[in-house]
Design an enzyme around this catalytic site. Structure first.
Site, short mmCIF file in Angstrom:
data_model
loop_
_atom_site.label_atom_id
_atom_site.label_comp_id
_atom_site.label_asym_id
_atom_site.label_seq_id
_atom_site.Cartn_x
_atom_site.Cartn_y
_atom_site.Cartn_z
N HIS A 1 0.98 -5.21 7.04
CA HIS A 1 0.43 -5.38 8.51
C HIS A 1 -0.94 -5.95 8.85
O HIS A 1 -1.25 -6.45 9.85
CB HIS A 1 0.91 -4.29 9.55
CG HIS A 1 0.03 -3.10 9.45
ND1 HIS A 1 0.12 -2.06 8.90
CD2 HIS A 1 -1.30 -2.94 9.76
CE1 HIS A 1 -0.91 -1.09 8.84
NE2 HIS A 1 -1.83 -1.71 9.63
N ASP B 1 5.71 -1.74 4.14
CA ASP B 1 4.35 -2.23 4.36
C ASP B 1 3.38 -2.27 3.17
O ASP B 1 2.51 -1.37 3.11
CB ASP B 1 3.74 -1.29 5.47
CG ASP B 1 2.71 -1.74 6.22
OD1 ASP B 1 2.12 -2.93 6.10
OD2 ASP B 1 1.98 -0.88 7.02
N SER C 1 -6.07 1.31 7.73
CA SER C 1 -5.04 0.68 6.77
C SER C 1 -5.40 0.03 5.79
O SER C 1 -6.25 -0.66 5.65
CB SER C 1 -4.37 -0.46 8.11
OG SER C 1 -3.55 0.37 9.08
#
Length: 254
Positions: free
Chosen positions: A66, A112, A205
């Protein structure tokens, strides 16, 4: 939260019943000893940190898929501790090719995972080293104490850290995590959860969940409103679930 993260968050709203925080600094963490995590990577766009990542070979960085929603073209910085310092002998690499898991979509955080093939082989040194990933598929035992690190926000809607921060976290039972997030959002075969006094925040992230000397997870998502939420534990992509795909990419890209 940056404007670009906010745009991404809004773009995901129609797809999720309640939106997970997308670009998940470390809350209640501590300054990492400089260069004690030589595998850590700052994924950047236009010289601004947007995500974490980690070196898994002398040519590949692993991060969250992402992160490319934020910036389809990125560069990576290796060997850094303080992102403001140019005197650290950190090295910036361009990305030669992007290898996003084929089953990742913008509609959820399933699959992801993203591999970045760098423009050339990395010259390893005391400040730049790769970290091992699991050799076989399997779950980390609930209650295991592991660690995370990143340059993200120090508190919800707070400031980013220029220094690499770190904290310890505890692996959560999969069933308990599934009961918190629901089966639509949490897949025990592909994901894992952690909890602790400290945790991830926007900008973390793509960074690794490290157990022992091995990167076992990729920072993926958490509560949309609160960093390190006591109610909604942080979720990580389980690296061992993707070993055949990872080996295929690394083995077939010249």
């Amino acid at each position: 939260m940056t404007i670009i993260s906010l745009i991404l968050l809004v773009s995901l709203l129609p797809h999720l019943t309640f939106t997970a925080r997308v670009n998940v600094g470390i809350v209640n963490g501590r300054d990492a000893k400089p260069h004690s995590r030589p595998y850590m990577v700052s994924v950047q766009t236009k010289d601004h940190h947007i995500c974490g990542g980690f070196l898994i070979s002398d040519r590949f960085v692993m991060t969250a898929a992402h992160c490319r929603n934020i910036a389809p073209v990125v560069t990576v910085v290796l060997g850094a501790h303080d992102l403001r310092k140019k005197s650290e002998n950190s090295v910036r690499f361009t990305v030669d090719s992007y290898h996003q898991h084929p089953d990742f979509t913008n509609k959820s955080f399933h699959n992801d995972i993203l591999l970045l093939k760098l423009e050339k082989n990395v010259q390893l040194n005391d400040n730049i080293k790769w970290i091992a990933i699991p050799a076989e598929e399997g779950d980390i035992e609930a209650g295991s104490v592991c660690s995370i690190a990143g340059w993200g926000l120090l508190e919800t809607k707070g400031k980013k850290s220029n220094h690499l921060m770190e904290t310890n976290v505890t692996v959560m039972n999969n069933k308990k995590c599934e009961s918190k997030w629901g089966k639509e959002h949490f897949s025990a075969s592909q994901m894992m959860c952690v909890h602790g006094n400290g945790g991830s925040c926007d900008g973390d992230s793509g960074g690794p969940l490290v157990c022992g000397d091995t990167a076992v997870g990729i920072t993926s998502f958490g509560d949309p409103d609160v960093c390190n939420s006591p109610e909604l534990p942080e979720v990580y992509t389980k690296i061992s679930a993707y070993l055949p795909w990872i080996k295929n990419i690394i083995g077939n890209v010249n």
